[in-house]
Design an enzyme around this catalytic site. Structure first.
Site, PDB file in Angstrom:
ATOM      1  N   LYS A 180       0.843  -1.209   0.000  1.00 35.63           N
ATOM      2  CA  LYS A 180       0.000   0.000   0.000  1.00 35.63           C
ATOM      3  C   LYS A 180       0.874   1.254   0.000  1.00 35.63           C
ATOM      4  CE  LYS A 180      -3.823  -2.392   2.150  1.00 35.63           C
ATOM      5  NZ  LYS A 180      -4.267  -2.915   3.454  1.00 35.63           N
ATOM      6  N   ASP A 212     -10.693   3.447   5.621  1.00 40.45           N
ATOM      7  CA  ASP A 212     -11.374   2.149   5.488  1.00 40.45           C
ATOM      8  C   ASP A 212     -12.890   2.314   5.451  1.00 40.45           C
ATOM      9  OD1 ASP A 212      -9.687  -0.017   5.188  1.00 40.45           O
ATOM     10  OD2 ASP A 212      -9.121  -0.021   7.303  1.00 40.45           O
ATOM     11  N   GLN A 259      -3.352  -1.231   9.949  1.00 42.54           N
ATOM     12  CA  GLN A 259      -3.378  -2.570   9.335  1.00 42.54           C
ATOM     13  C   GLN A 259      -4.042  -3.578  10.275  1.00 42.54           C
ATOM     14  OE1 GLN A 259      -2.494  -3.433   6.155  1.00 42.54           O
ATOM     15  NE2 GLN A 259      -3.307  -5.452   6.633  1.00 42.54           N
TER      16      GLN A 259
END
Ligand SMILES: NC(=O)c1ccc[n+]([C@@H]2O[C@H](COP(=O)([O-])OP(=O)(O)OC[C@H]3O[C@@H](n4cnc5c(N)ncnc54)[C@H](OP(=O)(O)O)[C@@H]3O)[C@@H](O)[C@H]2O)c1
Length: 298
Positions: free
Chosen positions: A64, A131, A108
């Site tokens: 990412k 998210d 994460q």
């Protein structure tokens, strides 16, 4: 035979619905937005937080970060030891909340077992939640208010729209009511919008006879995380089948949708490269939109 079809022993074919081209299109838009922001003097920043030494998680974060750099984001990173406390994690997020140069934050998942991921997430500024899973953002989704959308559901809506699968007015059945996928997807696809507007049914372990529902679905989304749970006898002939649920055994990916469903489906996401790439693209879309909102540019 077209290269975008799945060949099956019975001779039937299901059109493939890959996520790669969808992600490419979304990311091209993200790169253009990043360039506009930078031209206006704003460097969009997506911060990442990793707790512990899990190799797979470290690998996902690296991918990412690399992609963030390619798209023109700054990507400050904090790595906490596996022994970090809830307060340590909370302090890192509080710092990012207070930093006006950071527009998005990604923690994460999973975090070590002694930490409560949901509690940590609740301490993040919802406007920096790339998210789209913060309780405030789930509430915004439920109310139809603007805000970051949960990445996997948003990716599935984009995937269906990209491949011109009509959703409006059709019967969608989702197998699974989890917080990451099934539940927010149901809210998203029921919204009043041309790429949604569906009649949505959600089934789960409380519906023992769930195949009764999936067999009538025009669009079936597997969101259970149970390898091979969706079999051809659960699919209406010609239906569109989207495989969202997966389980990893080591590096082996085990999808919910059995490959033989391609014998019955009219269109189906590929075993690899379906929903996954669209999820990641939506993360960056949320990040650049957060940068626009928080900087007031664009
Ligand atoms: N492809 C991607 O990019 C991506 C991204 C995120 C998540 N995922 C995957 O999406 C899946 C769902 O994640 P989640 O967090 O939303 O869900 P979750 O919390 O893991 O819940 C799974 C859901 O499936 C239902 N279920 C499980 N076994 C079942 C069975 N035998 N019969 C009927 N229903 C069953 C459960 O029912 P109950 O509620 O009754 O227990 C629950 O609602 C996971 O596999 C995850 O790995 C994929």
């Amino acid at each position: 035979m077209s290269s975008s079809s799945v060949s099956v022993t019975s001779g039937a074919t299901a059109r493939l619905l890959p996520g790669g081209p969808v992600a490419d299109q979304v990311l091209a838009g993200v790169a253009a937005s990043v360039a506009e922001l930078r031209a206006a003097g704003v460097t969009p920043a997506l911060a990442t937080v990793l707790v512990g030494d899990d190799d797979a998680s470290a690998g996902y974060i690296r991918i990412k970060q690399r992609q963030a750099a390619e798209l023109g984001f700054a990507s400050p990173h904090v790595r906490l030891p596996a022994s970090a406390s809830q307060a340590d994690l909370g302090a890192v997020l509080a710092d990012f909340n207070a930093d006006s140069g950071v527009h998005g934050v990604l923690v994460q998942h999973p975090v070590p077992g002694h930490l409560d991921y949901d509690r940590a997430l609740a301490g993040l500024d919802p406007d920096k939640d790339v998210d789209g899973m913060h309780p405030v953002n789930m509430g915004r989704l439920a109310l139809g208010l603007p805000g970051p959308l949960p990445c996997t559901p948003a990716g599935i809506e984009a995937l269906l729209a990209f491949h011109r699968v009509p959703v409006s007015g059709r019967e969608v059945v989702i197998l699974g009511r989890g917080a990451t996928l099934g539940r927010p997807l149901a809210m998203l696809l029921a919204q009043k919008r041309p790429t949604a507007n569906a009649a949505v049914t959600v089934v789960h372990t409380g519906v023992a006879d769930w195949p009764r529902f999936t067999r009538r679905a025009e669009i079936l989304v597997a969101a259970a995380g149970v390898p091979g749970i969706v079999r051809p006898e659960h699919v209406r002939p010609g239906a569109v089948v989207v495989g969202g649920g997966v389980r990893y055994e080591g590096r082996r990916l085990l999808p919910d949708v059995d490959e033989s469903c391609a014998e019955v489906a009219g269109a189906i996401t590929p075993r690899v490269g379906g929903v996954g790439p669209t999820t990641v693209a939506m993360l960056f879309r949320n990040a650049v939109e957060a940068a626009r909102r928080l900087s007031g540019v664009g």
